[in-house]
Design a protein around this motif. Structure first.
Motif, PDB file in Angstrom:
ATOM      1  N   PRO A  12     -42.096  10.649   8.404  1.00 18.05           N
ATOM      2  CA  PRO A  12     -41.754   9.648   7.390  1.00 18.05           C
ATOM      3  C   PRO A  12     -41.196   8.361   7.998  1.00 18.05           C
ATOM      4  O   PRO A  12     -40.428   8.391   8.964  1.00 18.05           O
ATOM      5  CB  PRO A  12     -40.678  10.349   6.543  1.00 18.05           C
ATOM      6  CG  PRO A  12     -40.887  11.808   6.779  1.00 18.05           C
ATOM      7  CD  PRO A  12     -41.406  11.924   8.193  1.00 18.05           C
ATOM      8  N   GLY A  13     -41.615   7.252   7.409  1.00 15.57           N
ATOM      9  CA  GLY A  13     -41.111   5.947   7.812  1.00 15.57           C
ATOM     10  C   GLY A  13     -41.865   5.284   8.948  1.00 15.57           C
ATOM     11  O   GLY A  13     -41.521   4.185   9.362  1.00 15.57           O
ATOM     12  N   PHE A  14     -42.914   5.921   9.460  1.00 19.10           N
ATOM     13  CA  PHE A  14     -43.631   5.391  10.615  1.00 19.10           C
ATOM     14  C   PHE A  14     -45.054   4.931  10.302  1.00 19.10           C
ATOM     15  O   PHE A  14     -45.863   4.743  11.210  1.00 19.10           O
ATOM     16  CB  PHE A  14     -43.645   6.418  11.752  1.00 19.10           C
ATOM     17  CG  PHE A  14     -42.309   6.625  12.378  1.00 19.10           C
ATOM     18  CD1 PHE A  14     -41.785   5.690  13.262  1.00 19.10           C
ATOM     19  CD2 PHE A  14     -41.549   7.748  12.075  1.00 19.10           C
ATOM     20  CE1 PHE A  14     -40.539   5.864  13.841  1.00 19.10           C
ATOM     21  CE2 PHE A  14     -40.303   7.930  12.658  1.00 19.10           C
ATOM     22  CZ  PHE A  14     -39.793   6.985  13.538  1.00 19.10           C
ATOM     23  N   GLU A  15     -45.355   4.720   9.040  1.00 14.57           N
ATOM     24  CA  GLU A  15     -46.702   4.331   8.648  1.00 14.57           C
ATOM     25  C   GLU A  15     -47.131   3.023   9.334  1.00 14.57           C
ATOM     26  O   GLU A  15     -48.220   2.951   9.903  1.00 14.57           O
ATOM     27  CB  GLU A  15     -46.792   4.160   7.124  1.00 14.57           C
ATOM     28  CG  GLU A  15     -46.502   5.425   6.343  1.00 14.57           C
ATOM     29  CD  GLU A  15     -45.027   5.636   5.999  1.00 14.57           C
ATOM     30  OE1 GLU A  15     -44.765   6.409   5.068  1.00 14.57           O
ATOM     31  OE2 GLU A  15     -44.135   5.044   6.651  1.00 14.57           O
ATOM     32  N   LYS A  16     -46.299   2.006   9.254  1.00 11.80           N
ATOM     33  CA  LYS A  16     -46.644   0.709   9.851  1.00 11.80           C
ATOM     34  C   LYS A  16     -46.686   0.788  11.372  1.00 11.80           C
ATOM     35  O   LYS A  16     -47.537   0.181  12.015  1.00 11.80           O
ATOM     36  CB  LYS A  16     -45.660  -0.366   9.401  1.00 11.80           C
ATOM     37  CG  LYS A  16     -45.842  -0.750   7.952  1.00 11.80           C
ATOM     38  CD  LYS A  16     -44.872  -1.831   7.536  1.00 11.80           C
ATOM     39  CE  LYS A  16     -45.047  -2.147   6.055  1.00 11.80           C
ATOM     40  NZ  LYS A  16     -44.052  -3.094   5.578  1.00 11.80           N
ATOM     41  N   GLU A  17     -45.768   1.550  11.960  1.00 10.98           N
ATOM     42  CA  GLU A  17     -45.734   1.672  13.417  1.00 10.98           C
ATOM     43  C   GLU A  17     -46.967   2.405  13.938  1.00 10.98           C
ATOM     44  O   GLU A  17     -47.527   2.042  14.975  1.00 10.98           O
ATOM     45  CB  GLU A  17     -44.457   2.381  13.864  1.00 10.98           C
ATOM     46  CG  GLU A  17     -44.336   2.548  15.362  1.00 10.98           C
ATOM     47  CD  GLU A  17     -44.298   1.231  16.149  1.00 10.98           C
ATOM     48  OE1 GLU A  17     -44.461   1.295  17.379  1.00 10.98           O
ATOM     49  OE2 GLU A  17     -44.113   0.147  15.551  1.00 10.98           O
ATOM     50  N   ALA A  81     -45.472  10.624  20.451  1.00  8.64           N
ATOM     51  CA  ALA A  81     -44.728  11.834  20.076  1.00  8.64           C
ATOM     52  C   ALA A  81     -43.528  11.568  19.172  1.00  8.64           C
ATOM     53  O   ALA A  81     -43.132  12.449  18.413  1.00  8.64           O
ATOM     54  CB  ALA A  81     -44.285  12.582  21.330  1.00  8.64           C
ATOM     55  N   ASP A  82     -42.958  10.377  19.238  1.00 14.70           N
ATOM     56  CA  ASP A  82     -41.768  10.111  18.427  1.00 14.70           C
ATOM     57  C   ASP A  82     -42.093   9.848  16.959  1.00 14.70           C
ATOM     58  O   ASP A  82     -41.195   9.858  16.116  1.00 14.70           O
ATOM     59  CB  ASP A  82     -40.975   8.938  19.006  1.00 14.70           C
ATOM     60  CG  ASP A  82     -41.737   7.624  19.009  1.00 14.70           C
ATOM     61  OD1 ASP A  82     -42.957   7.641  19.248  1.00 14.70           O
ATOM     62  OD2 ASP A  82     -41.100   6.570  18.788  1.00 14.70           O
ATOM     63  N   ILE A  83     -43.371   9.631  16.620  1.00 15.73           N
ATOM     64  CA  ILE A  83     -43.689   9.268  15.244  1.00 15.73           C
ATOM     65  C   ILE A  83     -44.603  10.269  14.525  1.00 15.73           C
ATOM     66  O   ILE A  83     -44.956  10.052  13.367  1.00 15.73           O
ATOM     67  CB  ILE A  83     -44.281   7.847  15.163  1.00 15.73           C
ATOM     68  CG1 ILE A  83     -45.634   7.739  15.842  1.00 15.73           C
ATOM     69  CG2 ILE A  83     -43.306   6.827  15.732  1.00 15.73           C
ATOM     70  CD1 ILE A  83     -46.334   6.407  15.602  1.00 15.73           C
TER      71      ILE A  83
END
Length: 106
Positions: A12-17, A81-83
């Protein structure tokens, strides 16, 4: 043309990234994927559950089986891996999909 389809899971929260990183895909990774026989590679995001759907079309007689051993792929996995959900080796958790229908031209 062989097809490889699978899902992965974005955090969650990483769509743009996630999109930003793929918009800036490393040239050496793009070359490796093309050289391995991947003709097209699409990734779609279901924003309701952050499920990623990936679809690769491969040249006849090609496979992606050797890609997980390549240092460029391993570096990309570590970078991502972080996203997203990953295995212990940083490879994305992939759920393979079986084809159940294909529309053919008449």
């Amino acid at each position: 043309m062989p097809v490889h389809a699978f899902t992965m899971q974005l955090k969650p929260g990483f769509e743009k990234e996630y999109k930003r990183r793929h918009d800036l895909i490393w040239p050496e990774l793009q070359k490796l994927l093309n050289d391995s026989g991947i003709e097209t590679y699409h990734i779609f995001l279901d924003e309701s559950n952050l499920k990623l759907f990936a679809f690769q079309q491969l040249k006849e007689g090609h496979t992606t089986a050797a890609l997980p051993q390549d240092p460029i792929v391993k570096k990309w996995w570590a970078y991502m891996a972080d996203i997203m959900e990953t295995n212990a080796d940083h490879s994305p958790v992939e759920i393979p999909l079986n084809e159940v229908f294909e529309l053919q031209k008449e």
